[in-house]
Design a protein around this motif. Structure first.
Motif, PDB file in Angstrom:
ATOM      1  N   MET A 231      17.358   1.264 -10.030  1.00 36.20           N
ATOM      2  CA  MET A 231      17.126   2.493  -9.323  1.00 36.20           C
ATOM      3  C   MET A 231      15.627   2.589  -9.024  1.00 36.20           C
ATOM      4  N   PRO A 232      15.247   2.796  -7.765  1.00 35.38           N
ATOM      5  CA  PRO A 232      13.821   2.936  -7.457  1.00 35.38           C
ATOM      6  C   PRO A 232      13.293   4.292  -7.964  1.00 35.38           C
ATOM      7  N   TYR A 233      12.139   4.259  -8.574  1.00 31.80           N
ATOM      8  CA  TYR A 233      11.539   5.484  -9.105  1.00 31.80           C
ATOM      9  C   TYR A 233      10.588   6.138  -8.117  1.00 31.80           C
ATOM     10  N   ALA A 234      10.162   5.403  -7.101  1.00 29.91           N
ATOM     11  CA  ALA A 234       9.291   5.967  -6.072  1.00 29.91           C
ATOM     12  C   ALA A 234       9.648   5.321  -4.736  1.00 29.91           C
ATOM     13  N   THR A 235       9.422   6.069  -3.680  1.00 30.02           N
ATOM     14  CA  THR A 235       9.691   5.581  -2.328  1.00 30.02           C
ATOM     15  C   THR A 235       8.382   5.222  -1.628  1.00 30.02           C
ATOM     16  N   LEU A 236       8.518   4.536  -0.530  1.00 27.58           N
ATOM     17  CA  LEU A 236       7.361   4.208   0.295  1.00 27.58           C
ATOM     18  C   LEU A 236       6.642   5.485   0.718  1.00 27.58           C
ATOM     19  N   ALA A 237       7.403   6.500   1.107  1.00 26.93           N
ATOM     20  CA  ALA A 237       6.805   7.774   1.530  1.00 26.93           C
ATOM     21  C   ALA A 237       6.025   8.425   0.390  1.00 26.93           C
ATOM     22  N   GLU A 238       6.568   8.390  -0.829  1.00 25.66           N
ATOM     23  CA  GLU A 238       5.870   8.983  -1.975  1.00 25.66           C
ATOM     24  C   GLU A 238       4.587   8.219  -2.297  1.00 25.66           C
ATOM     25  N   LEU A 239       4.648   6.904  -2.171  1.00 25.87           N
ATOM     26  CA  LEU A 239       3.464   6.087  -2.425  1.00 25.87           C
ATOM     27  C   LEU A 239       2.378   6.381  -1.392  1.00 25.87           C
ATOM     28  N   LYS A 240       2.773   6.479  -0.123  1.00 26.82           N
ATOM     29  CA  LYS A 240       1.798   6.786   0.934  1.00 26.82           C
ATOM     30  C   LYS A 240       1.241   8.198   0.785  1.00 26.82           C
ATOM     31  N   LEU A 241       2.065   9.123   0.330  1.00 28.20           N
ATOM     32  CA  LEU A 241       1.585  10.498   0.102  1.00 28.20           C
ATOM     33  C   LEU A 241       0.562  10.521  -1.025  1.00 28.20           C
ATOM     34  N   ARG A 242       0.828   9.788  -2.081  1.00 30.02           N
ATOM     35  CA  ARG A 242      -0.046   9.789  -3.259  1.00 30.02           C
ATOM     36  C   ARG A 242      -1.357   9.041  -2.998  1.00 30.02           C
ATOM     37  N   TYR A 243      -1.295   7.883  -2.331  1.00 29.13           N
ATOM     38  CA  TYR A 243      -2.471   7.039  -2.146  1.00 29.13           C
ATOM     39  C   TYR A 243      -3.002   7.014  -0.714  1.00 29.13           C
ATOM     40  N   GLY A 244      -2.215   7.508   0.219  1.00 29.13           N
ATOM     41  CA  GLY A 244      -2.635   7.524   1.618  1.00 29.13           C
ATOM     42  C   GLY A 244      -2.098   6.335   2.389  1.00 29.13           C
ATOM     43  N   ALA A 245      -1.627   6.609   3.589  1.00 25.81           N
ATOM     44  CA  ALA A 245      -1.072   5.551   4.437  1.00 25.81           C
ATOM     45  C   ALA A 245      -2.146   4.526   4.798  1.00 25.81           C
ATOM     46  N   ASP A 246      -3.379   4.999   5.012  1.00 29.31           N
ATOM     47  CA  ASP A 246      -4.464   4.075   5.348  1.00 29.31           C
ATOM     48  C   ASP A 246      -4.730   3.098   4.208  1.00 29.31           C
ATOM     49  N   ARG A 247      -4.695   3.599   2.987  1.00 29.73           N
ATOM     50  CA  ARG A 247      -4.930   2.736   1.820  1.00 29.73           C
ATOM     51  C   ARG A 247      -3.828   1.691   1.704  1.00 29.73           C
ATOM     52  N   MET A 248      -2.580   2.105   1.960  1.00 34.27           N
ATOM     53  CA  MET A 248      -1.473   1.154   1.893  1.00 34.27           C
ATOM     54  C   MET A 248      -1.594   0.093   2.983  1.00 34.27           C
ATOM     55  N   SER A 249      -2.051   0.506   4.161  1.00 33.70           N
ATOM     56  CA  SER A 249      -2.281  -0.464   5.244  1.00 33.70           C
ATOM     57  C   SER A 249      -3.387  -1.433   4.859  1.00 33.70           C
ATOM     58  N   ASP A 250      -4.478  -0.910   4.279  1.00 34.30           N
ATOM     59  CA  ASP A 250      -5.584  -1.772   3.854  1.00 34.30           C
ATOM     60  C   ASP A 250      -5.122  -2.808   2.832  1.00 34.30           C
ATOM     61  N   LEU A 251      -4.249  -2.391   1.918  1.00 37.04           N
ATOM     62  CA  LEU A 251      -3.807  -3.294   0.850  1.00 37.04           C
ATOM     63  C   LEU A 251      -2.868  -4.391   1.340  1.00 37.04           C
ATOM     64  N   THR A 252      -2.122  -4.103   2.400  1.00 35.33           N
ATOM     65  CA  THR A 252      -1.061  -5.042   2.779  1.00 35.33           C
ATOM     66  C   THR A 252      -1.188  -5.615   4.190  1.00 35.33           C
ATOM     67  N   ASP A 253      -2.273  -5.325   4.880  1.00 30.62           N
ATOM     68  CA  ASP A 253      -2.464  -5.837   6.243  1.00 30.62           C
ATOM     69  C   ASP A 253      -2.953  -7.280   6.175  1.00 30.62           C
ATOM     70  N   ARG A 254      -2.022  -8.207   6.154  1.00 24.33           N
ATOM     71  CA  ARG A 254      -2.374  -9.623   6.011  1.00 24.33           C
ATOM     72  C   ARG A 254      -2.900 -10.242   7.296  1.00 24.33           C
ATOM     73  N   ASP A 255      -2.407  -9.765   8.434  1.00 27.74           N
ATOM     74  CA  ASP A 255      -2.797 -10.391   9.692  1.00 27.74           C
ATOM     75  C   ASP A 255      -3.924  -9.653  10.415  1.00 27.74           C
ATOM     76  N   GLY A 256      -4.451  -8.569   9.829  1.00 26.50           N
ATOM     77  CA  GLY A 256      -5.594  -7.879  10.400  1.00 26.50           C
ATOM     78  C   GLY A 256      -5.303  -7.026  11.607  1.00 26.50           C
ATOM     79  N   ASP A 257      -4.042  -6.668  11.838  1.00 25.94           N
ATOM     80  CA  ASP A 257      -3.711  -5.860  13.011  1.00 25.94           C
ATOM     81  C   ASP A 257      -3.753  -4.356  12.716  1.00 25.94           C
ATOM     82  N   GLY A 258      -4.135  -3.976  11.488  1.00 23.10           N
ATOM     83  CA  GLY A 258      -4.238  -2.562  11.130  1.00 23.10           C
ATOM     84  C   GLY A 258      -2.928  -1.928  10.703  1.00 23.10           C
ATOM     85  N   ILE A 259      -1.872  -2.726  10.636  1.00 25.25           N
ATOM     86  CA  ILE A 259      -0.553  -2.216  10.249  1.00 25.25           C
ATOM     87  C   ILE A 259      -0.177  -2.840   8.910  1.00 25.25           C
TER      88      ILE A 259
END
Length: 145
Positions: free
Chosen positions: A1-29
């Motif tokens: 059972m997942p304890y947190a969703t993508l939306a909850e993670l982005k709300l807590r840490y910010g969508a920009d921070r999540m993009s920074d952490l996982t943008d492997r190809d440098g396209d900002g997404i």
């Protein structure tokens, strides 16, 4: 059972921070599947601790576990980056792990509502049963005394 969703993670840490952490190809997404995997790994780690004390899946997800799952997921994402980025995440991860250990020991409660029907209340699992050394004295071992 997942304890947190993508939306909850982005709300807590910010969508920009999540993009920074996982943008492997440098396209900002950001890479949402990579984030989802980190959340799944965090949930698996939490289950490993909670299974010692609670019957899984839990009937509800306490907000405490949402925070712990988010902290563990971010730590997992940061662990894929260069070493300097991980100090704050490591502290949060270690705090989350210690809290999970306390939950497993029963020194911290999840705060699940007491109004749940008895069948829905979390029960200690068989994994929580203590196994000791073999008995020193038994009926067969003390025959004749």
């Amino acid at each position: 059972m997942p304890y947190a969703t993508l939306a909850e993670l982005k709300l807590r840490y910010g969508a920009d921070r999540m993009s920074d952490l996982t943008d492997r190809d440098g396209d900002g997404i950001g890479d949402d599947p990579q984030i989802a995997q980190a959340l799944a790994d965090a949930s698996d780690e939490i289950d490993g601790y909670l299974a010692a004390r609670y019957q899984l899946p839990l009937p509800t997800v306490p907000s405490l576990l949402v925070r712990i799952a988010c902290d563990i997921a971010v730590y997992r994402l940061l662990s894929l980056r260069r070493m300097g980025d991980i100090e704050d995440a490591r502290r949060r991860y270690e705090d989350a792990r210690r809290l999970l250990e306390s939950l497993a020991k029963g020194t911290v409660a999840l705060g699940l509502p007491a109004s749940l029907p008895d069948a829905a209340q979390p029960q200690p699992s068989l994994a929580a049963a203590a196994v000791g050394a073999a008995r020193t004295f038994s009926r067969s071992g003390t025959e004749g005394y």
